[in-house]
Design an enzyme around this catalytic site. Sequence first.
Site, PDB file in Angstrom:
ATOM      1  N   ARG A  72       0.857  -1.205   0.000  1.00 14.59           N
ATOM      2  CA  ARG A  72       0.000   0.000   0.000  1.00 14.59           C
ATOM      3  C   ARG A  72       0.886   1.246   0.000  1.00 14.59           C
ATOM      4  NH1 ARG A  72      -3.726  -0.082   5.071  1.00 14.59           N
ATOM      5  NH2 ARG A  72      -4.815  -1.724   3.931  1.00 14.59           N
ATOM      6  N   LYS A 205      -3.483   1.254  14.939  1.00 18.46           N
ATOM      7  CA  LYS A 205      -3.461   2.215  13.840  1.00 18.46           C
ATOM      8  C   LYS A 205      -4.122   3.534  14.238  1.00 18.46           C
ATOM      9  CE  LYS A 205      -5.984  -0.738  11.375  1.00 18.46           C
ATOM     10  NZ  LYS A 205      -6.884  -1.390  10.405  1.00 18.46           N
ATOM     11  N   CYS A 433     -15.240  -3.151  -0.088  1.00 21.55           N
ATOM     12  CA  CYS A 433     -13.853  -3.401   0.315  1.00 21.55           C
ATOM     13  C   CYS A 433     -13.283  -4.518  -0.555  1.00 21.55           C
ATOM     14  CB  CYS A 433     -13.802  -3.794   1.786  1.00 21.55           C
ATOM     15  SG  CYS A 433     -14.416  -5.450   2.088  1.00 21.55           S
ATOM     16  N   CYS A 439      -7.884 -10.790   1.072  1.00 22.50           N
ATOM     17  CA  CYS A 439      -7.953 -10.379   2.464  1.00 22.50           C
ATOM     18  C   CYS A 439      -8.086 -11.592   3.390  1.00 22.50           C
ATOM     19  CB  CYS A 439      -9.124  -9.427   2.694  1.00 22.50           C
ATOM     20  SG  CYS A 439      -9.213  -8.957   4.433  1.00 22.50           S
ATOM     21  N   CYS A 482     -13.850  -1.771   6.270  1.00 24.36           N
ATOM     22  CA  CYS A 482     -12.933  -1.039   5.395  1.00 24.36           C
ATOM     23  C   CYS A 482     -13.641  -0.201   4.342  1.00 24.36           C
ATOM     24  CB  CYS A 482     -11.952  -2.009   4.735  1.00 24.36           C
ATOM     25  SG  CYS A 482     -10.951  -2.905   5.936  1.00 24.36           S
TER      26      CYS A 482
END
Length: 568
Positions: A72, A205, A433, A439, A482
């Site tokens: 990313r 995060k 997402c 994922c 997400c």
Amino acid sequence: MSSEKTVEEIKRDSHRLRGTITESLLDPVTGAFPHDDERLVKFHGSYLQDDRDLREERRRQKLEPAYGFMIRTRTPGGVVSPEQWLKLDHVATTYAERGLRITTRQAFQFHGVVKRELKATMQAINAAMIDTVAACGDVNRGIMAAANPHESRAHASIHAQAAALSKHLSPRSRAYYELWLDEERVAGSGEEDEPIYGDTYLPRKFKIGFAIPPYNDIDVFAQDLGFIAIIEDGEVAAWNVTAGGGMGATHGDPLTYPRLGSLLGSIAPDQVIAIAEAAITTQRDWGDRVLRKHARLKYTIDDRGVDAFKKEVEARSGITFAAPRDYRFIHNGDRFGWVQGENGLWHLTLRIISGRILDGEQSHLTGLREIAAHLLNVNSAEPRPEFRMTPNQNLVIANIPDGERTHIDALVAEHGLAIHETASPLRQNAIACVALPTCGLAMAEAERYLPDILARFEALLATHGLSDQPIHFRISGCPNGCSRPYLGEVALVGKAPGRYNLMLGGDHRGQRLNVLHRENIDEAAILAELDQLLARYATERGNDEYFGDFLVRSGVVVARALNLELAA
Ligand code: SRM
Ligand code: SF4
């Protein structure tokens, strides 16, 4: 064994995020990383994944999973130049599977990069003057900034602010440069001072975004820390500050929940960095270091109280919040097609379904490559043409002189990129997402299922004469959120293959969380439920009443967190 370490221990013992990543990259026996390095590589913007479509077959064949890395980018405000676009396109076509993927936080993701090419891929991304530092991990993540191109001056200034803040909040560790770019190790390497993060970085995060009313495209209330620009005469005159937003939840665990950010007050334009640093260090010191599920700022704020958090941020920054300034959001989606900015330049917003840019039935990747190559040669003064990824996974081709529009329109048409011209309002606004196959947390499909469920939803809307209704629909493959599903008027949150929780009642401004309406249902049940509700909406709705607002007014759902103090 090292895999028994907690994440806190892994961070502490990592020599500032280095771990044994260099050795793990060289291990030819496996396409994976050992557990601790897997955690640490996130801080460098990469996740170890495996192709879940192939998992069962590989297991039967006694092969290790089909490992690949997701990478990313860190792209504050989602801005890249045409030169950078071409380099990222090269990365996508050389090293990754499934093209370029625009994320819900205005970044690019590359999927399926094999371990032996991970370093070369990181270097190729860096050759575009883009890095991946802190794109993932327990640090401040990619900073979002409004993509709506109307107010050119305000945009330029908030993008500059987002970039400056992103730089300020980056880890000081040189690990990224040593591991991926072969920077020489110097004395003190592995012990760099981390004045903001300390030895163990953040508990979890941390996410920051900048919004420019009346558009809330960044979903400011979903950010750990949000800045709402108060614009006067085209300039930022103040910021309203929000804190404690977040989407992630775990099915069946009431300790976890989505939360809208609380409004703390307003600050002067030049106080952003001090406030952000104070908020982050407060969360560093107050956040839960034991239970990761409970370690986001939203839980810290709920446990300690908004006032206590606000006072601590004031004490650490030396800044006292003023009363919040008036503002009004009208929408959290994108506006498609061409618009002219106040500086006379033009901006074209294209719909990119789920942010996935591929050459498939249509040649989207090729088309955007040709547009980027053309923009390199456009003869114009500053600001130069650029690409802006939007928080809704779409793409703005920005700063285009009037005379260039025809050529760009032709390329857009040739490569099937004018989806916004024909897509239903439902399809224009939907967000999915990534979910399967990459994922590791997905419980159900999202991105791959979106076209099918949209087609069925559109058919229902047509039956009820509601095809023109811009219902905001979001789908996530699991409750982590997400696609920010808890802000959708209608949302599906994955529970198991083919089964979802149906959430209803968000609004169009990103100011109201939806609520669980039906749990763990399949497509037939979802469509049956929507059918009934749309029938009522068709006959009982008020003038210009949105679906989510109708569901709340008519008592179909009781919206959990109306956040009334914010509803201007
Ligand atoms: Fe996310 C984890 C994808 C935006 C909440 N997210 C993941 C991982 C990395 C799965 C994992 O941990 O193994 C997903 C990788 C999928 C893949 O194959 O690519 C993933 N998240 C994404 C992206 C790509 C979704 C998309 O379709 O665009 C978005 C990347 C954003 C970026 O560029 O940085 C993305 N994730 C979000 C958002 C939306 C936002 O930030 O505005 C949220 C909700 C807001 C929030 O953080 O509260 C979000 N992602 C999560 C969570 C839940 C965090 C929590 O508080 O519990 C996880 C799971 C975790 O962290 O443990 C997660
Ligand atoms: Fe994966 Fe869940 Fe995020 Fe979707 S919401 S990308 S399934 S973690």
